[in-house]
Design an enzyme around this catalytic site. Structure first.
Site, PDB file in Angstrom:
ATOM      1  N   GLU A 187      17.346 -55.821 -28.015  1.00  0.00           N
ATOM      2  CA  GLU A 187      17.450 -54.636 -28.870  1.00  0.00           C
ATOM      3  C   GLU A 187      16.151 -54.354 -29.611  1.00  0.00           C
ATOM      4  O   GLU A 187      15.712 -53.197 -29.713  1.00  0.00           O
ATOM      5  CB  GLU A 187      18.601 -54.824 -29.860  1.00  0.00           C
ATOM      6  N   ARG A 235      -0.874 -23.045 -37.338  1.00  0.00           N
ATOM      7  CA  ARG A 235      -0.573 -22.451 -38.647  1.00  0.00           C
ATOM      8  C   ARG A 235      -1.880 -22.227 -39.411  1.00  0.00           C
ATOM      9  O   ARG A 235      -2.663 -23.162 -39.606  1.00  0.00           O
ATOM     10  CB  ARG A 235       0.349 -23.372 -39.441  1.00  0.00           C
ATOM     11  N   GLN A 295      -9.229 -31.978 -43.447  1.00  0.00           N
ATOM     12  CA  GLN A 295      -9.108 -33.410 -43.199  1.00  0.00           C
ATOM     13  C   GLN A 295      -7.814 -33.979 -43.779  1.00  0.00           C
ATOM     14  O   GLN A 295      -7.246 -34.940 -43.228  1.00  0.00           O
ATOM     15  CB  GLN A 295     -10.299 -34.149 -43.805  1.00  0.00           C
TER      16      GLN A 295
END
Length: 377
Positions: free
Chosen positions: A240, A266, A277
């Protein structure tokens, strides 16, 4: 370790991405996985990847299984579905495949792999947490089998499961060496799977309590030998903590792609927000952490495939992937701003779905303890 994928592994990855997108596309669920969706997962082979082919599984090694699971996480918008199916496979079906009697494997594994049945792992108790040696659930020998009494507090898939892998104490005087594992079908008298409770995320995977009162199972429903439960549980956790978390690797890859697209497209103050940055560098950090986590995960699979115990490698991989996923989701919320906070874009849901990864399969704190021990500290 070979860093290249074989043609078969590449084909499996691409086929899984295409198949998952065809079945579910960008659909976002509300509520638990349905039986039809579960059977779809079975038809795609996702419910039996490393289970031997003779029992309906894919017979894949850990590395190839993880690569398919990564594709599943990448293609699916629903991390809850990925978690539900992989908890079923790696913490229930695989322990049966590796430690069950021939008759038990023949009876339980085909319906688990096909999607006819749902499996669950029942170990967590209110007073035990990660301490396997503190379980209060008891299993007592009776003619022809064992009678199990006790309660499990958090069972993923529990409210809808058909088969439970129940860990119970058979010899209280031996601590964790007195724990045994049993496969228990839902229709056994004395088994009460309680309704799902509300939780933070992974909505497709319902979780609830399990109460066993005088629940009798045949002797051949014991996995391995009496007292091997703790070792069986640790074996399932190796599966798992490596393969399941490959799903998070795929999900973070998809999330990072969305963030890059958002940052490049955008515009604010006359330029893309990626030109700042403060936006670009956190995404670079996600790339760095994701690639490192992926390498750690496949190194762990490499060790498991060669028969190694892999305690150090598996814990480092689980720790790196789970914490990378949370960090990536938090970064995505910042990149998407208000849209990341609101429902609809899927960013807030990804954040909710990543938080449990630092808890289940052993908390981040437990993984650090394992690594420290392996380092000799």
């Amino acid at each position: 370790m070979d860093f290249e994928w074989t043609p078969e592994q590449r084909d499996r990855y691409e086929a899984t991405v295409a198949a998952v997108r065809t079945r579910w596309g960008g659909a976002v669920r509300t509520g638990a996985v349905t039986r039809d969706e579960w059977r779809d997962c079975g038809e795609l082979g996702l419910l039996g990847l490393p289970v031997p082919a003779e029992y309906g599984g894919g017979g894949l090694d850990a590395r190839t299984s993880a690569r398919v699971i990564e594709a599943f996480g990448y293609a699916s918008e629903d991390m809850g579905l990925v978690f539900a199916t992989m908890a079923h496979l790696l913490a229930c079906a695989m322990p049966i495949a590796e430690h069950g009697s021939p008759g038990l494997r023949a009876a339980l594994l085909p319906p688990l792999c096909s999607g006819e049945w749902i499996g669950a792992n029942a170990i967590t108790e209110e007073g035990a947490g990660s301490d396997v040696g503190a379980l209060s659930c008891r299993a007592e020998r009776v003619p022809g089998g064992y009678r199990i009494d006790g309660a499990k507090s958090f069972v993923s898939n529990g409210p809808i499961a058909d088969v439970f892998l129940v860990y119970a104490v058979t010899d209280p005087g031996f601590g964790h060496l007195g724990v045994s594992a049993f496969a228990v079908e839902r229709d056994r008298p004395g088994l009460d799977a309680r309704p799902a409770f509300a939780k933070l995320g992974l909505d497709a995977c319902p979780a609830g309590e399990l109460v066993l009162t005088g629940c009798v199972v045949p002797e051949d429903h014991l996995l391995g030998r009496p007292g091997q439960g703790s070792a069986i549980f640790q074996s399932s956790m190796r599966w798992e903590r490596s393969c399941l978390f490959a799903g998070y690797v795929g999900a973070v890859e998809r999330l990072l792609e969305r963030c890059v697209e958002r940052a490049a497209g955008r515009r604010r103050f006359g330029r893309p927000i990626a030109a700042n940055q403060a936006v670009a560098h956190p995404l670079v950090d996600v790339r760095l952490r994701l690639d490192a986590a992926r390498l750690l995960l496949y190194r762990a699979c490499h060790v498991l495939d060669r028969g190694g115990a892999g305690a150090l490698e598996v814990s480092l991989a689980k720790l790196a992937v789970s914490e990378t996923a949370v960090a990536a989701a938090l970064t995505a919320v910042q990149v998407f701003g208000g849209d990341g906070y609101r429902e609809g874009a899927g960013i807030e849901r990804m954040l909710r779905d990543t938080v449990p990864g630092t808890l289940f399969s052993g908390t981040s704190e437990m993984q650090r303890e394992i690594v420290a021990r392996e380092m000799g500290l």
